[in-house]
Design an enzyme around this catalytic site. Sequence first.
Site, PDB file in Angstrom:
ATOM      1  N   GLU A 185       0.825  -1.204   0.000  1.00 36.73           N
ATOM      2  CA  GLU A 185       0.000   0.000   0.000  1.00 36.73           C
ATOM      3  C   GLU A 185       0.866   1.265   0.000  1.00 36.73           C
ATOM      4  O   GLU A 185       0.624   2.215   0.764  1.00 36.73           O
ATOM      5  CB  GLU A 185      -0.955  -0.004   1.198  1.00 36.73           C
ATOM      6  CG  GLU A 185      -2.005  -1.102   1.132  1.00 36.73           C
ATOM      7  CD  GLU A 185      -2.996  -1.046   2.269  1.00 36.73           C
ATOM      8  OE1 GLU A 185      -4.210  -1.083   2.010  1.00 36.73           O
ATOM      9  OE2 GLU A 185      -2.553  -0.981   3.432  1.00 36.73           O
ATOM     10  N   GLU A 266      -6.700  -7.102  -1.732  1.00 32.99           N
ATOM     11  CA  GLU A 266      -7.403  -7.086  -0.453  1.00 32.99           C
ATOM     12  C   GLU A 266      -8.873  -6.754  -0.699  1.00 32.99           C
ATOM     13  O   GLU A 266      -9.204  -5.594  -0.979  1.00 32.99           O
ATOM     14  CB  GLU A 266      -6.795  -6.058   0.510  1.00 32.99           C
ATOM     15  CG  GLU A 266      -5.396  -6.401   0.986  1.00 32.99           C
ATOM     16  CD  GLU A 266      -4.900  -5.453   2.068  1.00 32.99           C
ATOM     17  OE1 GLU A 266      -5.724  -4.691   2.622  1.00 32.99           O
ATOM     18  OE2 GLU A 266      -3.683  -5.469   2.347  1.00 32.99           O
TER      19      GLU A 266
END
Length: 653
Positions: A185, A266
């Site tokens: 991320e 995710e």
Amino acid sequence: MSLITSETPTLYEHYTAGGIHTGLNADKPYFTLNDKNISIYSGAVHYFRVPKQYWRDRLRKLRAAGLNTVETYVPWNLHEPQPDSFDFGQGGSDWEDFLDVREFLSIAKEEDLFAIVRPGPYICSEWEFGGLPSWLLREPGIKFRTSDAVFMKYVSRYFSVLLPILAMLQFTKGGPIIAFQVENEYASTYQPGIFTPDKKYLKQLRQILIDHGIVELLMTSDAAGYGTIGSLPGLVLQTANFASNPEQEFDQLKAFQPNRPIMAMEYWTGWFDHWSENHHLRNDSDFRNNLERILRYPASVNMYMFIGGTSFGFMNGANLNTGLDDNSGYEPDTTSYDYDPPLAENGDYTIKYVMVKELLKKYNPIETRLPQTPHLVPRVVYKSQTIQGQLTLDEIIYRIPDRLYTNHLRPMEYLPINNMSGQSYGYIIYRHRLFDLPRSSKLTIGGRIHDTVVVTLNDHLISRPLDVVSDLDGFGFWRTVDSTLDLGSAAYTYAVMDLMVENWGRVGYGKLSQFYQFKGLWSTDVYVNREKLQDWEIFPLEFKKSWTKSLTGWHIPFKSTGPALYKTDIFIDDPRDTYLDMRNWCKGIVIVNNFVLGRYSRIGPQQTLYLPGPLLRKGWNEILVFEHYRAADSISFIDSPMFKTRTIREKGL
């Protein structure tokens, strides 16, 4: 779909028939593995959040639901707890039994699963410091998650130990790993006009992977709305992280990454809890609806989490919910990482599990043999145990071998212990001896506390217990700046004052400036009646196994308020899973057979602590409770978790 029989091939039989020639390929609008079409149906299982005795059970349950892949992070702070001292399952640290990543991935293959590994160096994961080792904070000027030479020196050393282990487990080498993630991320670090993600850093990480023999597909993951700022277009495959609106996320991926496979790295099955909140639950129908839209798109998916597990010990992370870096918006995560996913923290099936199984059967065109759905691990409610022994804070302090005499307050990270790597977890105690202390004296702690402080005078509790959420706005907690405490109506010619400060978890997500999280009292000074205090004794209270095991001198409890250790022993014939019911206690930690199980706090949402059977043993078991404020007189058990709850639709939305 036709009926799957014993003649139906296993996953590996289907994809490796005729030999292994190539790995996971992303050069077309769809994935191929060994030149055969594949949609990745994955679930996140963190080996370090599940006792190793249950790894096979959790992985078999994942495979039985129809998934073909397991995804896991690798936490640097556990694997290199001190500089250049590593533990991958035989390293002798307190976490040794959780750390054999090679065995976990080997079991995954035995259970007919492929694997995606996200090695970091930063993992987020609501894990302490995002998986970074706290001893990095000792390096002056270090710039986390950048191409900074100091940071990369330590990353390179760690990866030089980790990556050879993982390289041997790659799919094209006969192992289960089909893909690796580069960083984690990374686009979320973007701050317009302040920080732009460091592409040089990402390229260095990619090259380190390649130099250590990593040949499988490389990926990054971010919310698609960030575009390409956190990735390396053309060099790695970008994937998306989200809870809802999959079409929007996937359409954006297609726009800047045409003719390549689409994947959610995710897909958030639920959400995690901070202390003081209510327990988060994701609506089951909403979860199912969005998952079906992912599969219908069609896209590959990794469900985060498939089983959340437990942040045992002191390993919960934290967030800062404001734009400030001063700890005012600090939010520590709970020990339970249940996450409301398809498998509960204890391995039980949820409605979401049934939904996943039904949807994958409907949408997966590749038929492979699945195992029978495993039986649940039984739980038991042990008889309540009366507290048998106590050590007060003063008695604990005299059993701490390390101490520092200084005129200046220091954070735990700078203590000269653990081979000069500092203190990572637990508590740090600042002791000062006061002379001629008048009545109604005022203690003032400058700046903000990182993260909580309990004050005692002559081993008697002075500060207020944390009973309700609003107490966090008072003395002793991070929300108050330059906080003041009345030391009471008594006068003293001599008094020992102890300030016990807790690291409640370092921040693991957010702006890079928020990663400089030193714990303890250090931001300014401490005063009594406006006089600056000097001549400190500083004690690290780490609760390491070897130290806890050595404790002696237990006595019948003679006080029930103030920081103290409480002990009971329980004889168990047949160790089984259970829960500790901590609703009659106030705040602290529980230690089982010298291993820190986790934290509890009356403010919730978590009210119980999951105690897996593998942490118990046949015969006598020792349970310790380190209570900060107000103790109960017994330890009680329960067979199910207790939370304060509310419902959410999706992550942080």
